[in-house]
Each structure stands twice: as C-alpha cells, then as structure tokens.
Design a protein around this motif. Structure first.
Motif, short mmCIF file in Angstrom:
data_model
loop_
_atom_site.label_atom_id
_atom_site.label_comp_id
_atom_site.label_asym_id
_atom_site.label_seq_id
_atom_site.Cartn_x
_atom_site.Cartn_y
_atom_site.Cartn_z
N LEU A 27 0.83 -1.21 0.00
CA LEU A 27 0.00 0.00 0.00
C LEU A 27 0.86 1.26 0.00
O LEU A 27 0.54 2.24 -0.70
N LEU A 28 1.95 1.25 0.75
CA LEU A 28 2.84 2.41 0.80
C LEU A 28 3.52 2.63 -0.56
O LEU A 28 3.64 3.77 -1.02
N LEU A 29 3.95 1.55 -1.19
CA LEU A 29 4.59 1.68 -2.50
C LEU A 29 3.59 2.14 -3.55
O LEU A 29 3.94 2.94 -4.44
N LYS A 30 2.36 1.69 -3.44
CA LYS A 30 1.32 2.14 -4.37
C LYS A 30 1.07 3.63 -4.21
O LYS A 30 0.95 4.36 -5.20
N ARG A 31 1.03 4.11 -2.95
CA ARG A 31 0.81 5.54 -2.72
C ARG A 31 2.02 6.34 -3.18
O ARG A 31 1.88 7.45 -3.70
N TYR A 32 3.21 5.78 -3.00
CA TYR A 32 4.40 6.48 -3.48
C TYR A 32 4.36 6.63 -5.00
O TYR A 32 4.71 7.69 -5.54
N ALA A 34 1.84 6.95 -6.80
CA ALA A 34 0.82 7.95 -7.17
C ALA A 34 1.21 9.36 -6.77
O ALA A 34 0.99 10.32 -7.52
N LYS A 35 1.80 9.51 -5.57
CA LYS A 35 2.04 10.86 -5.03
C LYS A 35 3.51 11.25 -4.93
O LYS A 35 3.82 12.41 -4.67
N LYS A 36 4.41 10.29 -5.11
CA LYS A 36 5.85 10.55 -5.09
C LYS A 36 6.35 11.15 -3.77
O LYS A 36 7.27 11.97 -3.77
N ASN A 37 5.74 10.76 -2.66
CA ASN A 37 6.24 11.21 -1.36
C ASN A 37 7.37 10.28 -0.92
O ASN A 37 7.17 9.08 -0.72
N ALA A 38 8.56 10.86 -0.75
CA ALA A 38 9.73 10.05 -0.42
C ALA A 38 9.54 9.27 0.88
O ALA A 38 10.03 8.16 1.02
N SER A 39 8.80 9.86 1.84
CA SER A 39 8.59 9.20 3.13
C SER A 39 7.87 7.87 2.97
O SER A 39 8.16 6.92 3.71
#
Length: 391
Positions: A27-32, A34-39
C-alpha cells in the motif's frame, strides 16, 4: 518430527503479522507511485527490511530448515540493523524536512549493508564452486571465516551503527520540535507525535535486542525458541509502524519552507547606542503591530506572514522576537492570544460562549494547544483561572 509447513504456536503469529506488514508495504509503494512522497518509499523499504528478517524466522519455525536441511539461508541472513538504522534516520528526515528529496549522497548511508550483501554473495559464490556444497548447509568460507571472525565483528558494528543513528535521529526530531516553535504560532498539527512514538518503538527494540545479545553471548546460550520473543515484538512493531505510517499524514511540511538563519537587523558600522535605539524602535513597532492589527487572531499565522506585515525578513523578525521579547515565535504570539482570552473573560464572553469557543476566537486552533499554552503562561488551567477571577 513435523514437515514443512508446520503451523504452530511459534510460526502462526509471526506468519499472520508478517503477511499484514507486507500488505502495508504494498500500500505504501502504491501511494508512493501515485504521489511521489519520499517518506512513503522509505517507510516501505524499512518495513520490508524488518519483514525479511521475520520471514526467515517464520519459515524456520514452520519447519523449513528441518525439512530442507541443506538450505543456504545462513548466507543471506545479513544483520539488518546496519540497514534499518539509516532507514529510520532518513524516514524521520523525509518527514521533518520540507520538500525532502532522496539524493545520491544519501546512498552513503547504506555503504555498510551494501558491502555486507556483496561480501556474502562473494563467499556464497566461492563456496558454491567447492565440491560437496550441495550436500551441506554451510561451505568452507561460511564455517571458517564468516562465523568465527566476521559475525562477532558485525555484532559490534551493528550495535554501534544503530546506537549512533538513533542518537542522530532523536536529535533531528528534537531540533525539529524546537524549530517549529520559531516559525509557527499553532504547532499541534505539526508536532508529529507519531514520529516520537516511532522512535520510542525502535529504541525499545534496540534495547531489548542488545540485552538479548549480551545474555546470549555472555551469560547463557539462547536457542532459536528463546529468541522468538524478540521476533514476535519486531513483527508487532512492524505492523504498528506500517499502519500508523500509512494512515498518518506526514506531508504537512512539503509545501512549506521554514529554513532560515536569524539575522541581526542592526548595521555593523553603527555605535552601540545607535543599535540599542534601533532595537527599541523595532520592538516598539512590532508591539504596536500586534496591538493594532491583531494578527494573532489568525490561527494559521506563521513567521513569514508576520514578517511581511512588519516589512521585515523572517530572520530579522525572529531576531527581534528572540532577543527583544525573550521568547520564541510560538510563545510570543500565544501570549497575545492568552491575554485576548483573559480580556474576553473580563467582558463576560464566557456567559455566551464556552471557554474553548473563546479560545478559538482568540486564534487557537485546538483544545490541547490552548490548555497547554494557557497552563504554561499562567500556571492555571483555563477553568481554574476563570474560578479565580470569579472569586
């Protein structure tokens, strides 16, 4: 003797927790993506690294190594602490620094774990070329070099790396908490208490692991099952960290820039008396601005906005507030809000509004912040203060 897979009291809890942690990694990688948040990416890699260690233990408790006794897993059980430590640091840095970007220089944080991976693949390759390697679990270099010499060194290195990175990360977080007080007037939503809990979890795991290693190497030999408790705790913590990291908004600072160096507003060529006069004028100007324009009523007021109203740079305004008023920006603005609150009580506003309602009208934006600030500046809770005035 049980054959793989053996679902028992040791393997089943680990399996459930690890699978859930891996779902959160996805889920975190999927959100990354989509949104490119490094965190998000850093936290996902951190969870994956922790989960890898747990997977090795989980399949062990499920009977894999008893069923397939020639498994070469020992070559790939690389001490994860040397990778987890910099990931903890970079995650906190990515959350507490506005517009954080992962740069090439950040790869140096992973010099040790990447070197370990290369080293383990090297000895695996060498051992795999030796006769009889398929009939045994560990080859000659693993037995004669890695286990008696390298592993004890790695134990010390891993402890040192984790200790240093935790210290640096805690310092980073403490500095962040101090810095936002110099820039924002309401910091409740920016305090990032989740990061505090995140650091507490890893600090406690580090202490537990260190004590276990000490006991296991000095006092009594700890077997596979005795070390299960640490792995269970790590799996629980991985699930907690993944879940909290996913549902908590850690991008509050992405659009903000509050990096500045306070500058003296005085001119070096002026005499000391001239400087003092300028300081007095600046302090008077800020006091008049706060009294007449009442910018503190804006709950989102920050140093940049007040500096614009005062026709000063952020550094100049910060220097005036810190040196002239002997306060940080947060206490400075909130002192006006507290005084405004007291004034409204004298006017009887509490007969029409709740105390929290009055606090919101004075520029506060949360009950927790209001109660804490009021207690800090008056030594009374709002209710106690009202009662003292009524008496």
């Amino acid at each position: 003797m049980f054959l793989f897979p053996n679902f028992n009291i040791h393997s089943t809890p680990l399996l459930i927790l690890v699978l859930q942690a891996l779902v959160l990694v996805g889920l975190l990688l999927k959100r990354y993506a989509a949104k490119k948040n490094a965190s998000d990416a850093i936290l996902a890699i951190l969870l994956l690294t922790v989960s890898y260690t747990q997977i090795c233990y989980t399949v062990g408790f499920m009977g894999w190594y008893d069923t397939f006794r020639n498994t070469k897993i020992n070559y790939f059980l690389i001490p994860a602490g040397t990778a987890i430590a910099p990931l903890i640091y970079l995650y906190v840095k990515s959350v507490t620094k506005s517009n954080f970007k992962f740069l090439k220089k950040h790869w140096w944080h992973f010099a040790i774990p990447l070197s370990l991976v290369a080293y383990r693949f090297s000895i695996f390759t060498y051992d795999a070329l030796q006769p009889g390697f398929n009939e045994t679990q560990n080859g000659i270099l693993k037995i004669e070099l890695d286990e008696p010499i390298i592993l004890p060194i790695l134990s010390v290195v891993g402890f040192s790396v984790m200790l240093l990175y935790l210290a640096f990360t805690i310092q980073l977080y403490v500095n962040y908490r101090q810095k936002i007080k110099q820039y924002f007037s309401n910091i409740f939503k920016l305090e990032l208490n989740w990061i505090r809990n995140f650091l507490i979890v890893f600090t406690l795991l580090f202490i537990y692991s260190s004590v276990q290693d000490f006991v296991g190497s000095i006092l009594v030999d700890l077997g596979y099952k005795e070390r299960w408790w640490l792995n269970l705790l790590m799996a629980v913590c991985a699930l907690y960290i993944g879940l909290k990291g996913y549902i908590t908004d850690t991008t509050k600072l992405n659009t903000l820039d509050f990096s500045f160096s306070p500058k003296q507003i005085s001119i070096p060529e002026l005499t000391k008396d001239d400087k003092k006069e300028i300081d007095k004028d600046a302090i008077q100007a800020i006091s008049e601005l706060m009294a007449q324009e009442k910018p503190y009523l804006n709950p989102d007021l920050n140093l940049s906005e007040l500096a614009k109203q005062a026709n000063l740079t952020r550094g100049q305004l910060s220097e005036i507030i810190n040196s002239g008023f002997q306060m940080n920006f947060n206490d400075f603005v909130n002192s006006y809000r507290v005084n405004a609150f007291k004034g409204m009580l004298k006017e009887g506003k509490h007969e029409q509004l709740s105390l929290l309602g009055i606090a919101y009208e004075c520029g506060f934006n949360s009950k927790a912040t209001f109660n804490r600030v009021f207690k800090k500046l008056t030594n009374f809770s709002p209710t106690q203060y009202l009662q003292s005035q009524s008496g």
